[in-house]
Design an enzyme around this catalytic site. Sequence first.
Site, PDB file in Angstrom:
ATOM      1  N   GLY A 227       0.759  -1.198   0.145  1.00  0.00           N
ATOM      2  CA  GLY A 227      -0.080  -0.148   0.064  1.00  0.00           C
ATOM      3  C   GLY A 227       1.016   1.247   0.067  1.00  0.00           C
ATOM      4  N   GLU A 249       5.687  -3.517   0.817  1.00  0.00           N
ATOM      5  CA  GLU A 249       5.951  -2.897  -0.757  1.00  0.00           C
ATOM      6  C   GLU A 249       4.984  -1.604  -0.813  1.00  0.00           C
ATOM      7  OE1 GLU A 249       7.491  -4.048  -3.052  1.00  0.00           O
ATOM      8  OE2 GLU A 249       8.077  -5.954  -2.120  1.00  0.00           O
ATOM      9  N   CYS A 283       1.991   0.131  -8.569  1.00  0.00           N
ATOM     10  CA  CYS A 283       3.215   0.700  -7.710  1.00  0.00           C
ATOM     11  C   CYS A 283       4.358   0.699  -9.070  1.00  0.00           C
ATOM     12  CB  CYS A 283       3.517  -0.005  -6.624  1.00  0.00           C
ATOM     13  SG  CYS A 283       3.322  -1.579  -6.629  1.00  0.00           S
TER      14      CYS A 283
HETATM   15  C1  UN1 Z   1       1.951  -3.693  -8.341  1.00  0.00           C
HETATM   16  O1  UN1 Z   1       1.862  -2.683  -9.156  1.00  0.00           O
HETATM   17  O2  UN1 Z   1       1.274  -3.248  -7.167  1.00  0.00           O
HETATM   18  O3  UN1 Z   1       4.730  -5.685 -12.778  1.00  0.00           O
HETATM   19  C2  UN1 Z   1       2.007  -4.888  -8.555  1.00  0.00           C
HETATM   20  C3  UN1 Z   1       3.529  -5.439 -12.858  1.00  0.00           C
HETATM   21  C4  UN1 Z   1       2.590  -6.761 -11.998  1.00  0.00           C
HETATM   22  C5  UN1 Z   1       2.517  -6.398 -10.442  1.00  0.00           C
HETATM   23  C6  UN1 Z   1       2.256  -4.928 -10.081  1.00  0.00           C
HETATM   24  N1  UN1 Z   1       2.927  -8.067 -12.344  1.00  0.00           N
HETATM   25  O4  UN1 Z   1       3.177  -4.496 -12.886  1.00  0.00           O
END
Ligand code: UN1
Length: 494
Positions: A227, A249, A283
Site C-alpha cells: 500500500g 511493498e 506501484c
Molecule cells: C503492483 O503494481 O502493485 O509488474 C504490482 C507488474 C505486475 C505487478 C504489479 N505484475 O506490473
Amino acid sequence: MTDFLNYIAGEWVPASTGAWFENRNPADASDLVGRFPRSAAADVDRAVASAVRGFGAWKLLPAPARGDVLRRVGDLLTARKEELADIMTREMGKPLTETRGDVQEGIDTAYYAGTMGRQLFGHTVPSELSNKWAMSFRRPIGVCGLVTPFNFPLAIPTWKSFPALLCGNSVVFKPAEDVPHTVAVLVEVLLEAGVHPEAVQLVHGFGEEVGKALVSHPDVPVISFTGSTETGSLVGETCGRMHKRLSLEMGGKNAQIVLDDANLDLALEGVLWGAFGTTGQRCTATSRLILQDGIHDRFLDRLVTAATALRLGDGRKDGTDVGPVINESARDKIETYVQIGRDAGNTLVAGGQRATGGVLDYGTFYQPTIFAGVKQGDRIEQEEIFGPVLSVIKVADADEAFRVNNGVKYGLSSSLYTSNVNLAFRALNELDNGITYVNAPTIGAEAHMPFGGVKQTGNGHREGGWEVYDFYSETKVGYIDYSGRLQRAQIDNY
Ligand code: UN1
C-alpha cells in the site's frame, strides 16, 4: 442486494458490529456489487484465535502435500479465470485483458508454490568437530496478517498467501475495502482445494478498524503489507515495537528512459502501457518519462497523439483501453496533483481533466494526462500520484538520465530503451531500483522472480520467486553430535 460475509473460524459470518459497507463499480456508481461486513477488532480477535488453531493443524501436513493443495488451487483458479476477471473488473475497473492477466499471475504463483513444496531447501555443511552434523532447515512461523491493496485484487493476495501457506503458516486476509469480492472467491478456492478451514480467515473492513487490529495483534507474528508509503510507516512502527516480521511493498515513481538510439515505436508502446495501463494505478506504473534531447520533440508529439486517442470506458466492454480510477478520493488526489503541476509552470500537453460525457459520467474517470517541461525536483516529478499522470523530463545524455532516474526517494522499477548494449548493462548496475527493464516498460513482473524495491519503496524483503519463501519461514539450525563426548566448538579442535 447481495450480502457477503467474513470467513472466520471455519464459517461464513457477518461482522460482530452488525454493520456493512457498500462496494460499487467505479465505472458505474449505480452498480452495487454488494454489501460487505464492516468488521471490528472483535472479529479480528476471533479470526486470529482460529488461525492459531489452524496453524497447529496445517503445519503438520508435510510440505509436499501442502504443495499438492496449492497445485489444486492453481487448477481451480484456471477453471474460474473468466469469472474472476469479470468480478475484478466490475469492482476495480481495469479492462478484462488486464484482470485476466491478474488471475494468470495468481495461477502462476500457485503452480510455483506447488513445486516449492519439494524445495524448501536447507543447508547441510561440515561441522568443525568430528562425528558431528550441522544443518539448517526451515520452519513455519505462525499466523500471517495480509493487508492488500485494490490494484491487483487477486495477484497480490496470492503472492502473499500462497508462499505463506506453502511454508505451513496460517493466514488472515484484510483486503482493500474497494475490492472485497475478489478475495472472497480466493478463500472459496483455497478451501475447496483443501487448505485447512482454520488456516485461512477473511475479515472485511477498513484499515483503521480491521487493518490496525490485525497489525497490532500479539498473536500475529508476521505482517505483509502492500500500500502507500504513509500507511506503511505506521504499520512499520507497530511491527517494530512488537518485533514482528514485516514485509512492506509501497510507493514508486518509476521512470522510462528513452535514448536517441532507441527503437521509438517500441518505446512508444511501452510508455503507453506503462503509464496508462491500470489507469496508472500500479506501484510499477511509469510516472516519469525521461527523453534524450535528440528525440524529445518527435517522441513527445507521437505520445500526445497516442495518449489522447486511448479509449476510456467500462473495462468490461470491448474496445476499452483505460478504465476508471478506483474512487472519488483517488480522483481528487489526481486533480490536486494536476493543479500542483500547473502551478509549478509545467506544460500540460494532454488531458488534465476529469473525463466526462456519456457513460463516463457514471464513473470516476480521469483523462490520460501528460506534463512536459518537468524539471527534476518538481513535486509531480517526485511524489507518487497513483493515477494516469505522466511527467516528461528532457535530458542531454544517459548520465543525466540515470541521475534523474535515481533522484527520487522511491526505487521500485525502471526502464531503459536503447540499442546500446553497454548502456543496457550499465543501467542494470547503476539504476537504483529493485527491477530494471531494458527495452520493455516498467510494468510486467513475472511471478517466479523476486519482486520489490529499494529505498522508500520497501524494507528489504521481496515478494515472488524463491526469496519470498525465506520471509515466510524461519531458519532453524540443528547440530547432531554422535561422538559420545563433550566437544567444545572453537576450543577443542584448535
Ligand atoms: C503492483 O503494481 O502493485 O509488474 C504490482 C507488474 C505486475 C505487478 C504489479 N505484475 O506490473
